[in-house]
Design a protein around this motif. Structure first.
Motif, short mmCIF file in Angstrom:
data_model
loop_
_atom_site.label_atom_id
_atom_site.label_comp_id
_atom_site.label_asym_id
_atom_site.label_seq_id
_atom_site.Cartn_x
_atom_site.Cartn_y
_atom_site.Cartn_z
N ALA A 511 8.10 -24.82 22.77
CA ALA A 511 7.82 -24.42 24.15
C ALA A 511 8.60 -25.28 25.14
O ALA A 511 8.98 -26.42 24.84
CB ALA A 511 6.33 -24.54 24.44
N ALA A 512 8.85 -24.72 26.31
CA ALA A 512 9.30 -25.51 27.45
C ALA A 512 8.07 -26.20 28.05
O ALA A 512 6.94 -25.83 27.75
CB ALA A 512 9.98 -24.62 28.48
N VAL A 513 8.29 -27.20 28.91
CA VAL A 513 7.15 -27.98 29.38
C VAL A 513 7.26 -28.29 30.87
O VAL A 513 8.32 -28.65 31.37
CB VAL A 513 7.01 -29.30 28.57
N VAL A 514 6.14 -28.12 31.56
CA VAL A 514 6.03 -28.54 32.95
C VAL A 514 5.55 -29.99 32.97
O VAL A 514 4.57 -30.34 32.29
CB VAL A 514 5.04 -27.65 33.73
N SER A 592 9.40 -26.37 39.49
CA SER A 592 8.39 -25.36 39.78
C SER A 592 7.35 -25.96 40.71
O SER A 592 7.41 -27.14 41.07
CB SER A 592 7.73 -24.87 38.48
N GLY A 593 6.38 -25.13 41.08
CA GLY A 593 5.29 -25.65 41.91
C GLY A 593 4.18 -24.63 42.05
O GLY A 593 4.43 -23.42 41.97
N GLY A 594 2.98 -25.13 42.25
CA GLY A 594 1.84 -24.25 42.53
C GLY A 594 1.80 -23.98 44.02
O GLY A 594 1.23 -24.76 44.80
N ILE A 595 2.42 -22.90 44.45
CA ILE A 595 2.66 -22.65 45.87
C ILE A 595 1.36 -22.50 46.65
O ILE A 595 1.27 -22.90 47.82
CB ILE A 595 3.55 -21.40 46.05
N SER A 596 0.33 -21.95 46.02
CA SER A 596 -0.94 -21.73 46.74
C SER A 596 -1.55 -23.02 47.25
O SER A 596 -2.30 -23.02 48.24
CB SER A 596 -1.94 -21.02 45.82
N ASN A 597 -1.27 -24.15 46.59
CA ASN A 597 -1.83 -25.42 47.03
C ASN A 597 -1.45 -25.76 48.47
O ASN A 597 -2.19 -26.43 49.18
CB ASN A 597 -1.34 -26.57 46.12
N LEU A 625 14.66 -24.68 44.13
CA LEU A 625 13.40 -24.38 43.43
C LEU A 625 13.61 -23.18 42.52
O LEU A 625 14.06 -22.12 42.94
CB LEU A 625 12.29 -24.07 44.45
N ASP A 626 13.28 -23.36 41.23
CA ASP A 626 13.56 -22.33 40.24
C ASP A 626 12.44 -21.31 40.10
O ASP A 626 12.69 -20.13 39.86
CB ASP A 626 13.79 -22.98 38.87
N MET A 627 11.21 -21.76 40.20
CA MET A 627 10.08 -20.89 39.92
C MET A 627 8.84 -21.44 40.61
O MET A 627 8.84 -22.56 41.11
CB MET A 627 9.83 -20.79 38.42
N GLY A 628 7.80 -20.63 40.63
CA GLY A 628 6.56 -21.10 41.19
C GLY A 628 5.41 -20.19 40.79
O GLY A 628 5.62 -19.01 40.49
N ILE A 629 4.22 -20.76 40.78
CA ILE A 629 3.02 -19.98 40.48
C ILE A 629 2.55 -19.36 41.79
O ILE A 629 2.14 -20.06 42.72
CB ILE A 629 1.94 -20.86 39.85
N VAL A 630 2.68 -18.04 41.87
CA VAL A 630 2.39 -17.32 43.11
C VAL A 630 1.60 -16.06 42.79
O VAL A 630 1.53 -15.63 41.63
CB VAL A 630 3.68 -16.94 43.86
N HIS A 631 1.03 -15.46 43.84
CA HIS A 631 0.39 -14.16 43.70
C HIS A 631 1.47 -13.11 43.87
O HIS A 631 1.81 -12.72 44.98
CB HIS A 631 -0.72 -13.99 44.73
N ALA A 632 2.04 -12.66 42.75
CA ALA A 632 3.14 -11.70 42.80
C ALA A 632 2.69 -10.45 43.55
O ALA A 632 1.62 -9.93 43.36
CB ALA A 632 3.58 -11.34 41.38
N GLY A 633 3.54 -9.97 44.43
CA GLY A 633 3.22 -8.78 45.20
C GLY A 633 2.58 -9.09 46.54
O GLY A 633 2.32 -8.18 47.33
N ASN A 634 2.33 -10.37 46.83
CA ASN A 634 1.64 -10.74 48.07
C ASN A 634 2.52 -11.56 49.01
O ASN A 634 2.01 -12.27 49.85
CB ASN A 634 0.38 -11.55 47.74
N LEU A 635 3.83 -11.48 48.84
CA LEU A 635 4.73 -12.27 49.67
C LEU A 635 5.43 -11.36 50.68
O LEU A 635 6.18 -10.48 50.30
CB LEU A 635 5.77 -12.98 48.81
N PRO A 636 5.21 -11.59 51.97
CA PRO A 636 5.88 -10.76 52.97
C PRO A 636 7.34 -11.16 53.15
O PRO A 636 7.72 -12.31 52.91
CB PRO A 636 5.09 -11.04 54.24
N LEU A 637 8.17 -10.21 53.56
CA LEU A 637 9.53 -10.54 53.96
C LEU A 637 9.49 -11.41 55.21
O LEU A 637 8.62 -11.26 56.07
CB LEU A 637 10.32 -9.26 54.25
N LEU A 638 10.47 -12.29 55.34
CA LEU A 638 10.49 -13.19 56.49
C LEU A 638 10.55 -12.42 57.80
O LEU A 638 9.89 -12.77 58.78
CB LEU A 638 11.68 -14.14 56.39
N LYS A 639 11.32 -11.34 57.84
CA LYS A 639 11.48 -10.59 59.09
C LYS A 639 10.18 -9.89 59.51
O LYS A 639 10.01 -9.53 60.68
CB LYS A 639 12.60 -9.56 58.95
#
Length: 716
Positions: A511-514, A592-597, A625-639
């Motif tokens: 496995a890869a490791v965080v 990576s990072g836990g973005i919700s924090n 930043l390569d990756m992050g733990i996020v709620h996929a589908g819940n990110l608005p476009l910046l505009k």
């Protein structure tokens, strides 16, 4: 013994019945450099050749029940006819003769007659207690034949100790009614393979080979056992071959993995050679050996059947036909080792050697070197160096989703699976799983859920992130996943010895490791502390454990901003600066990072949280930043973020205006909550209903290319 197709078919039926750049360069070349120079040099100079089907030759002897039993087992309580591995004990001269026939035909390698010689498979014959004797005797027979012909011809020959797939599978349930059930555990399989490998080594084999892999998790258990055994015996670098089996023209194993995904799952062991065998004939196997070779930085082997079985159970490819097909493979630079499986004989090997012996061998190379991250579920997940942000779905986490937690507490795993499916449909490329809760048996829940996921192709096609603060829970997840996973996480919190021990185990599981920015002094909350811990962790993992740098994923702690405490105000800045420092100073490592924090201060105001996450990701992705733990589908476009909110997000993340910006954001949140902003929303909700083409166009026009990948994932 080579696998016979009949055994594979019978198994299918039974399943349904019941610190510097040089570090990176060194790691990339390690898979070849670690092995004995003699064999490696020989493979670099010429195509080498394996033997053909042991079972084919034994069937031609027309042996009786008494022949199988011999004197030693004449009173054995169950029938032994068909237990070909037993013949190494009861008819050793016949096995030696078969080996010698293949060697005289030109084979460089002969394989021990041990395809079924594990305690697992031998249980069918009530011979579990004979495993050591069977393997040792088979290795002795092969060693005798190889030494005889080496002296006779003046050319060294090699003995391959064969570890077959067993007649059980770790990735599939034998019960249609209970998909989470397994009739054997990972640890039980490790013990069985360790016993077999030990006897083969005692019998003086030159190579160990895990072959006819129809379930990659079985192969992981075998390689886990071999790795432990070689470490115990101080035999680091002992040659190991790996050979998989695609069961039909879909190019997948019985457990559903593609060839590329299988390579990703097993490359951590750094075998000297990877290849394919059995199930298909040479004509059908070519495309899959080509695909495997494109992903392997190892030597490549292939020993196909003599065509597909005909209506009489025989094989139709004669020596001339098969040898011509394999010659084309050789001249196309596809292989380093050729041989035969079911239906092949010494005549097949003789002709294959004759036509391909003077063709230059394949030069090892691999597409995988061009990826910054390689993971796998049923399919590979490959990220190029210039790939965009990778979404890790966060909703299968009892600590982060109340809905998911309630389903697990009620043992409603079907509903929990639907949450996993929805995340993938919404764009999650990796699935985070966490069962850390005082009211749950984390080991049991993790094992049950991962076993269920395996039976859901829509979910199991993506890699898993096994997430827990309890290492026993992490191991439970890894022991059920055939793909290459991410472990989330380890740290130096309990000291260097604990860190190294866990890292070695994770590497052994493949496995890869965080790695969290924690050490013995606690959590890193400043830029200086973050880079200090990350640098120390990197040096330990690369220099002391031998972890491939691109399997290291740092989480420098996304901490909460907007709390009203001045010491928290720069947490966003520290994280972004640390990401940039890691990418510039720790070659190959990912972040990576836990973005919700980041937004916990604004719980109850989802619109603000989502906007803050999008803005933060925009800046973090710009510096690597390569990756992050996020709620996929819940990110608005910046505009689509309301302009005032966008300015507040910028100021909060970059710590402009000190505590004043926090007060402004809280006031904004209160206005939203009280409805004073009316329908002036933070995002344009209609964006989510637009056609794919319009959403892609919006993202491109607004320069948000990372979101283009996200949208494509959602709709494909």
């Amino acid at each position: 013994m080579k696998c016979c197709t009949i055994l594979l078919v019978c198994f299918l039926v039974s399943i349904y019945k019941v610190t510097t750049i040089s570090r990176v360069i060194t790691e990339l070349s390690n898979s070849l450099d670690m092995f004995p120079d003699k064999l490696k040099c020989e493979l670099q100079k010429r195509i080498m050749f394996m033997d053909g089907g042991m079972g084919t030759m034994i069937q031609g002897l027309n042996l009786t029940e008494d022949d199988f039993r011999g004197e030693q087992f004449k009173d054995h309580p169950c029938p032994l006819s068909g237990n070909n591995d037993l013949l190494s004990l009861t008819q050793p001269e016949k096995i030696v003769s078969i080996h010698e026939d293949y060697l005289r035909a030109g084979a460089d390698f002969i394989s021990t007659n041990t395809f079924n010689s594990t305690s697992i498979a031998m249980a069918d014959y009530q011979m579990q207690n004979m495993v050591y004797q069977l393997n040792y005797a088979a290795a002795t027979c092969a060693r005798k034949a190889a030494d005889n012909i080496s002296v006779e011809t003046g050319r060294e020959r090699y003995v391959i100790g064969v570890l077959g797939p067993t007649n059980k599978t770790l990735s599939l349930s034998p019960s249609v009614e209970n998909p989470a059930y397994r009739n054997i555990s990972f640890n039980e399989m490790v013990v069985a393979y360790a016993d077999q490998a030990a006897a083969l080594l005692d019998g003086k084999v030159d190579v160990l080979m895990v072959e006819t892999i129809f379930d990659t998790l079985n192969a992981k258990a075998a390689l886990f056992a071999i790795d432990e055994l070689l470490e115990e015996r101080n035999l680091k670098g002992f040659p190991v071959f790996v050979s998989g089996t695609v069961v039909d023209l879909s190019g997948r194993t019985l457990s559903g993995q593609t060839v590329e995904a299988m390579v990703c799952s097993l490359k951590h062991f750094k075998p000297l050679c990877m290849g394919l065998n059995c199930a298909l004939g040479a004509s059908e196997m070519r495309q899959f050996i080509r695909e495997l070779g494109e992903f392997c930085d190892t030597f490549v082997s292939c020993y196909p059947n003599a065509g597909l079985p005909n209506e009489f159970g025989g094989y139709d490819d004669d020596p001339d036909k098969m040898a011509e097909i394999l010659k084309e493979w050789s001249t196309s630079g596809l292989v380093n080792i050729l041989g035969g499986c079911c239906g092949t004989t010494p005549d097949h090997i003789r002709k294959i050697v004759e036509l391909s012996k003077d063709v230059p061998p394949r030069i090892p190379h691999s597409k995988l070197d061009s990826f910054r991250l390689t993971l796998s579920g049923l399919e590979p997940m490959l990220a190029y160096d210039d790939s965009n942000f990778i979404n890790i779905g966060e909703r299968c986490n009892v600590a982060g989703s109340i809905v998911f937690k309630k389903h697990i507490q009620k043992d409603d795993f079907s509903a929990a699976l639907e949450i996993a499916k929805k995340q993938i449909a919404e764009g999650a490329q990796i699935l985070d799983l966490n069962f850390d809760d005082g009211m749950l048996d984390g080991v049991k829940a993790m094992r049950h859920f991962v076993n269920l996921i395996t039976c859901e192709p829509d979910i199991s096609r993506v890699p898993l992130c096994i997430d827990s603060s309890d290492f026993k829970v992490i191991e439970a997840g890894l022991q059920c996943a055939q793909g290459k996973c991410i472990v989330n996480s380890i740290s130096l919190k309990e000291g260097e010895v604990d860190f190294i021990n866990k890292a070695k185990l994770i590497k052994r599981y493949g496995a890869a490791v965080v790695v969290m920015a924690f050490d013995e002094r606690g959590q890193a909350d400043t830029f200086e502390r973050k880079i200090e811990i990350c640098k120390r962790s990197y040096d330990i993992l690369v220099d002391k454990v031998g972890v491939y740098p691109r399997d290291i994923i740092f989480d420098p702690n996304v901490l909460t901003i907007g709390t009203g405490l001045s010491e928290h105000s720069s947490y966003g800045v520290y994280f972004i600066k640390t990401v940039e420092w890691i990418k510039n100073n720790l070659p190959g490592a990912l972040v990576s990072g836990g973005i919700s924090n980041l937004s916990f201060s604004f719980r109850g105001s989802n619109s603000i949280r989502q906007a803050l996450h999008s803005v933060f990701l925009y800046y973090a992705c710009q510096v690597g930043l390569d990756m992050g733990i996020v709620h996929a589908g819940n990110l608005p476009l910046l505009k689509d973020i309301e302009p005032n909110l966008r300015r507040l997000c910028d100021d909060l993340i970059w710590n402009r205006d000190g505590d004043l910006v926090t007060e402004k954001m809280l006031l904004y949140a209160q206005k939203l909550k009280s409805g004073e902003k009316g329908k002036q929303n933070t995002t344009t909700d209609t964006w989510h209903t637009k056609p794919l083409e319009d959403r892609l166009k919006d993202a491109i026009i607004n320069g948000e290319m990372w979101f283009c990948w996200y949208l494509i994932i959602i709709f494909t």
